[in-house]
Enzyme design. Structure first.
Site, mmCIF file in Angstrom:
data_model
loop_
_atom_site.group_PDB
_atom_site.id
_atom_site.type_symbol
_atom_site.label_atom_id
_atom_site.label_comp_id
_atom_site.label_asym_id
_atom_site.label_seq_id
_atom_site.Cartn_x
_atom_site.Cartn_y
_atom_site.Cartn_z
ATOM 1 C CE LYS A 14 -1.225 -0.113 4.894
ATOM 2 N NZ LYS A 14 -0.167 0.843 5.224
ATOM 3 N NE ARG A 89 -2.356 -0.092 10.731
ATOM 4 C CZ ARG A 89 -1.603 0.204 10.002
ATOM 5 N NH1 ARG A 89 -1.770 1.609 9.741
ATOM 6 N NH2 ARG A 89 -0.390 -0.515 9.514
ATOM 7 N NE ARG A 128 8.238 -4.178 4.621
ATOM 8 C CZ ARG A 128 6.985 -3.608 5.013
ATOM 9 N NH1 ARG A 128 6.493 -3.071 3.654
ATOM 10 N NH2 ARG A 128 6.307 -3.782 5.978
ATOM 11 N NE ARG A 134 8.402 -1.680 8.424
ATOM 12 C CZ ARG A 134 7.191 -1.193 7.990
ATOM 13 N NH1 ARG A 134 7.003 -0.742 7.139
ATOM 14 N NH2 ARG A 134 5.966 -1.539 8.988
ATOM 15 N NE ARG A 145 3.316 -4.742 11.079
ATOM 16 C CZ ARG A 145 3.969 -4.626 10.015
ATOM 17 N NH1 ARG A 145 5.006 -5.618 9.776
ATOM 18 N NH2 ARG A 145 3.844 -3.855 8.894
HETATM 19 P P1 AMP Z 1 2.274 0.832 8.443
HETATM 20 O O1 AMP Z 1 3.578 1.326 7.650
HETATM 21 O O2 AMP Z 1 1.358 1.254 7.810
HETATM 22 O O3 AMP Z 1 2.394 -0.829 8.284
HETATM 23 O O4 AMP Z 1 2.548 1.143 9.916
HETATM 24 C C1 AMP Z 1 3.381 0.646 10.969
HETATM 25 C C2 AMP Z 1 2.990 0.557 12.345
HETATM 26 O O5 AMP Z 1 2.780 2.008 12.716
HETATM 27 C C3 AMP Z 1 1.777 -0.369 12.604
HETATM 28 O O6 AMP Z 1 2.200 -1.664 12.558
HETATM 29 C C4 AMP Z 1 1.289 0.373 13.847
HETATM 30 O O7 AMP Z 1 2.203 0.216 15.037
HETATM 31 C C5 AMP Z 1 1.621 1.937 13.542
HETATM 32 N N1 AMP Z 1 0.373 2.659 12.873
HETATM 33 C C6 AMP Z 1 0.395 2.932 11.828
HETATM 34 N N2 AMP Z 1 -0.927 3.740 11.706
HETATM 35 C C7 AMP Z 1 -1.641 3.463 12.713
HETATM 36 C C8 AMP Z 1 -3.019 3.713 13.052
HETATM 37 N N3 AMP Z 1 -3.771 4.111 12.231
HETATM 38 N N4 AMP Z 1 -3.176 3.449 14.430
HETATM 39 C C9 AMP Z 1 -2.327 2.895 15.079
HETATM 40 N N5 AMP Z 1 -1.224 2.594 14.882
HETATM 41 C C10 AMP Z 1 -0.873 2.757 13.639
#
Ligand code: AMP
Length: 192
Positions: A14, A89, A128, A134, A145
């Protein structure tokens, strides 16, 4: 005018697709994950708080996340549109976003969901992890996740489906191929 969301499980690409949509449509992409990672890197108080949750694959609490999104959506560069990546989310975050938009007299146009099956996602994410290091990309955290996505984020998708603004795109395939599908889907959704 484009106000849209991109939703997808971890590893669905995404972030990559969000960057491409942003370039092609000239809208600002806002990724909550990227904002958190930048804060972690800069060792800001927000970053120190968020890191604990991110490393465990948990959601950062709404008290932190919602305010951050409200502040970001209040900036001038998103007056004419935005693409939110990674927010909302949870259904509670949907309600919060609804209130931010209602206050600004704005509405979402399109919600795009990228789909992919779990085993493919685990494979991609483990790949990745090797490339980027990461800290939330090891198998236990990856599976956690994905579980959170199914439990908490699929109900978000269902809400937007009920509202008639959801469009789904198969996220399996080459990056360019998926981008073409995404751009077609956005075009059809905007024409509808
Ligand atoms: P992402 O890059 O979108 O996969 O986000 C990485 C991490 O950031 C997630 O696993 C959460 O720990 C945190 N995170 C990102 N967006 C949110 C959200 N809307 N609500 C809560 N935690 C978030």
């Amino acid at each position: 005018m484009t106000r849209m969301l991109i939703i997808g499980p971890p590893g669905s690409g995404k972030g990559t697709q969000a960057e491409r949509i942003s370039e092609r449509l000239g809208v600002v992409a806002i990724s909550t994950g990227d904002i958190f990672r930048a804060n972690v890197k800069g060792e800001t108080p927000l970053g120190v708080e968020a890191k604990k949750y991110m490393d465990a694959g948990d959601f950062v609490p709404d008290s932190v996340t919602n305010k951050m999104v409200r502040d970001r959506l209040g900036e001038n560069d998103v007056e004419d549109g935005f693409l939110l990546d990674g927010y909302p989310r949870t259904t509670a975050q949907v309600e919060y976003l609804d209130s931010i938009l209602a206050d600004a007299d704005q509405k979402l146009g399109v919600v795009l969901q990228l789909t992919a099956d779990d085993e493919e996602l685990v494979k991609r994410l483990l790949g990745r992890a090797k490339e980027t290091g990461r800290s939330d990309d090891n198998e236990g955290v990856i599976r956690h996740r994905l579980d959170l996505y199914h439990e908490q984020t699929e109900p978000v998708v269902a809400k937007y489906a009920e509202r008639g603004i959801l469009t789904q795109v198969d996220g399996i395939g080459g990056i360019d191929e998926v981008t073409e599908r995404v751009m077609e889907a956005i075009k059809s959704a905007q024409a509808a």
